[in-house]
Motif scaffolding. Structure first.
Motif, mmCIF file in Angstrom:
data_model
loop_
_atom_site.group_PDB
_atom_site.id
_atom_site.type_symbol
_atom_site.label_atom_id
_atom_site.label_comp_id
_atom_site.label_asym_id
_atom_site.label_seq_id
_atom_site.Cartn_x
_atom_site.Cartn_y
_atom_site.Cartn_z
ATOM 1 N N ILE A 136 47.854 9.464 3.566
ATOM 2 C CA ILE A 136 46.643 8.817 4.597
ATOM 3 C C ILE A 136 45.875 9.995 5.175
ATOM 4 N N LEU A 137 44.793 9.435 4.274
ATOM 5 C CA LEU A 137 43.475 10.498 4.428
ATOM 6 C C LEU A 137 42.076 9.846 4.965
ATOM 7 N N LYS A 138 41.485 10.544 5.842
ATOM 8 C CA LYS A 138 41.053 9.281 6.654
ATOM 9 C C LYS A 138 39.299 11.154 6.686
ATOM 10 N N ILE A 139 37.626 10.570 5.792
ATOM 11 C CA ILE A 139 36.701 11.729 5.856
ATOM 12 C C ILE A 139 35.604 10.723 6.780
ATOM 13 N N SER A 140 35.537 11.020 7.609
ATOM 14 C CA SER A 140 35.001 10.829 8.620
ATOM 15 C C SER A 140 33.051 10.803 8.197
ATOM 16 N N HIS A 141 32.516 11.745 7.544
ATOM 17 C CA HIS A 141 31.227 11.993 6.666
ATOM 18 C C HIS A 141 31.476 12.179 4.985
ATOM 19 N N PHE A 142 30.964 10.939 4.480
ATOM 20 C CA PHE A 142 31.785 10.844 3.298
ATOM 21 C C PHE A 142 30.505 11.657 1.722
ATOM 22 N N GLU A 143 29.883 12.777 1.271
ATOM 23 C CA GLU A 143 28.790 12.479 1.219
ATOM 24 C C GLU A 143 28.173 13.092 -0.692
ATOM 25 N N HIS A 144 29.632 13.493 -0.620
ATOM 26 C CA HIS A 144 30.090 13.954 -2.540
ATOM 27 C C HIS A 144 31.042 13.072 -2.983
ATOM 28 N N PRO A 145 30.359 11.844 -4.073
ATOM 29 C CA PRO A 145 31.155 11.104 -4.500
ATOM 30 C C PRO A 145 31.629 11.655 -5.950
ATOM 31 N N ARG A 155 48.377 5.819 0.469
ATOM 32 C CA ARG A 155 48.843 4.790 1.500
ATOM 33 C C ARG A 155 47.592 3.784 2.039
ATOM 34 N N VAL A 156 46.712 5.206 2.816
ATOM 35 C CA VAL A 156 45.589 4.859 3.580
ATOM 36 C C VAL A 156 44.985 5.257 3.196
ATOM 37 N N LEU A 157 43.410 4.994 3.202
ATOM 38 C CA LEU A 157 42.161 5.375 2.624
ATOM 39 C C LEU A 157 40.873 5.719 3.787
ATOM 40 N N SER A 158 40.734 6.009 4.984
ATOM 41 C CA SER A 158 39.522 5.277 5.598
ATOM 42 C C SER A 158 38.504 6.638 5.479
ATOM 43 N N LEU A 159 37.050 6.084 4.730
ATOM 44 C CA LEU A 159 35.922 6.490 4.251
ATOM 45 C C LEU A 159 35.194 6.076 5.244
ATOM 46 N N LYS A 174 47.971 3.092 -7.145
ATOM 47 C CA LYS A 174 49.045 2.442 -7.175
ATOM 48 C C LYS A 174 49.637 1.789 -5.545
ATOM 49 N N MET A 175 49.194 2.949 -4.961
ATOM 50 C CA MET A 175 50.511 3.020 -2.910
ATOM 51 C C MET A 175 49.417 2.442 -2.327
ATOM 52 N N LEU A 176 47.949 2.476 -2.172
ATOM 53 C CA LEU A 176 47.225 2.407 -1.469
ATOM 54 C C LEU A 176 47.234 0.860 -0.871
ATOM 55 N N ARG A 177 47.873 0.875 -0.006
ATOM 56 C CA ARG A 177 47.492 -0.347 0.651
ATOM 57 C C ARG A 177 46.268 -0.824 1.899
ATOM 58 N N VAL A 178 45.554 0.070 2.448
ATOM 59 C CA VAL A 178 45.272 -0.010 3.542
ATOM 60 C C VAL A 178 43.461 0.601 3.443
ATOM 61 N N ALA A 179 42.378 0.081 3.201
ATOM 62 C CA ALA A 179 41.138 0.917 2.343
ATOM 63 C C ALA A 179 40.017 0.617 3.850
ATOM 64 N N GLU A 180 39.559 1.839 4.268
ATOM 65 C CA GLU A 180 38.642 1.309 5.243
ATOM 66 C C GLU A 180 37.340 1.905 4.741
ATOM 67 N N LEU A 181 35.970 0.848 4.596
ATOM 68 C CA LEU A 181 34.472 1.709 3.649
ATOM 69 C C LEU A 181 33.560 1.471 4.980
ATOM 70 N N ASP A 182 33.218 2.498 4.924
ATOM 71 C CA ASP A 182 32.041 2.618 6.022
ATOM 72 C C ASP A 182 31.066 3.186 4.674
ATOM 73 N N GLN A 183 29.609 2.245 5.743
ATOM 74 C CA GLN A 183 28.482 2.217 4.939
ATOM 75 C C GLN A 183 28.386 2.693 3.095
ATOM 76 N N ASP A 200 44.634 -4.486 3.549
ATOM 77 C CA ASP A 200 44.082 -4.018 4.568
ATOM 78 C C ASP A 200 42.851 -3.741 4.230
ATOM 79 N N ILE A 201 42.213 -4.314 4.136
ATOM 80 C CA ILE A 201 40.801 -3.618 3.126
ATOM 81 C C ILE A 201 39.508 -4.242 5.076
#
Length: 231
Positions: free
Chosen positions: A29-38, A51-55, A76-85, A104-105
């Motif tokens: 599970i990886l959550k990044i609250s402020h993501f500004e470097h591609p 499995r879970v990615l939240s940006l 290949k294992m990712l099941r949940v993606a949350e992409l903000d802005q 889930d997206i």
């Protein structure tokens, strides 16, 4: 380490760390609250167990190009993606790294930008939860729901999605059976709800619903309200 929450990701933190995937090879599970470097996306896609990615707050330099993704790998294992802005270029890039394992997206566009959703349909046919908060035309929304509708358990549409509630209900009524457990719909203005199609929706699919949120409620017939309370 299986879960990591990064409050602020800039070039001076993890983005230049070539060993990031090796250091966190068990990360799920990886959550990044402020993501500004591609460039960080190269490291993210290399995490083998993610499995879970939240940006959140994906604020990129407008001159940054997604072409840096030449080293991107399939998540290949990712099941949940949350992409903000997110803007369309990075949405395509990230979703292009997903597989049919994604279930889930949720995505919110940066400002009033539009998102092309064909890649989502092609790469992620197994989606069961879908949340959209961006300018999305009626034809694209219809294409998504026509393909995914019967299997969706959670559907959230913001007021920026250009499909009227009556059109949405008519579309869902076309399916003999759906797995919908939660429906959230926010209209841009007051909809006059067609009584009979909505009652048909409640009668046909309401037994599985556990959450129903419709805003605004103006224009909802009293009989519809009663039927909703009976679910």
């Amino acid at each position: 380490l299986k879960e990591l929450d990064i409050m602020y990701c800039v070039a001076s933190t993890f983005c230049h760390s070539g060993s990031f995937p090796d250091q966190f090879k068990n990360l799920e599970i990886l959550k990044i609250s402020h993501f500004e470097h591609p460039t960080m996306l190269n490291h993210i896609t290399a995490l083998p167990k993610l499995r879970v990615l939240s940006l959140h707050k994906m604020v990129f330099n407008r001159y940054a190009s997604p072409e840096i993704g030449a080293k991107f790998q399939k998540m290949k294992m990712l099941r949940v993606a949350e992409l903000d802005q997110v803007d369309d270029a990075y949405f395509q890039l990230i979703v292009g790294c997903c597989t049919d394992r994604l279930r889930d997206i949720f995505f919110r566009a940066n400002g009033s930008r539009t998102i092309e959703t064909k890649t989502l349909l092609d790469k992620c046919p197994g989606l069961t939860s879908l949340g959209i908060d961006c300018q999305l035309g009626a034809s694209k929304t219809t294409a998504l729901l026509s393909k995914l509708g019967p299997q969706l358990q959670y559907l959230q549409l913001s007021q920026l999605v250009q499909i009227w509630l009556n059109k949405l209900i008519a579309l869902l009524n076309k399916f003999d059976s759906i797995d919908l457990r939660a429906l959230e719909y926010k209209s841009r203005k007051n909809d006059l709800i067609d009584k009979e199609p909505f009652l048909s929706f409640i009668s046909k699919h309401g037994n599985k619903l556990r959450r129903l949120l419709i805003k605004p409620m103006w224009g909802m017939d009293s009989e519809i309200r009663r039927k909703i309370l009976e679910i």
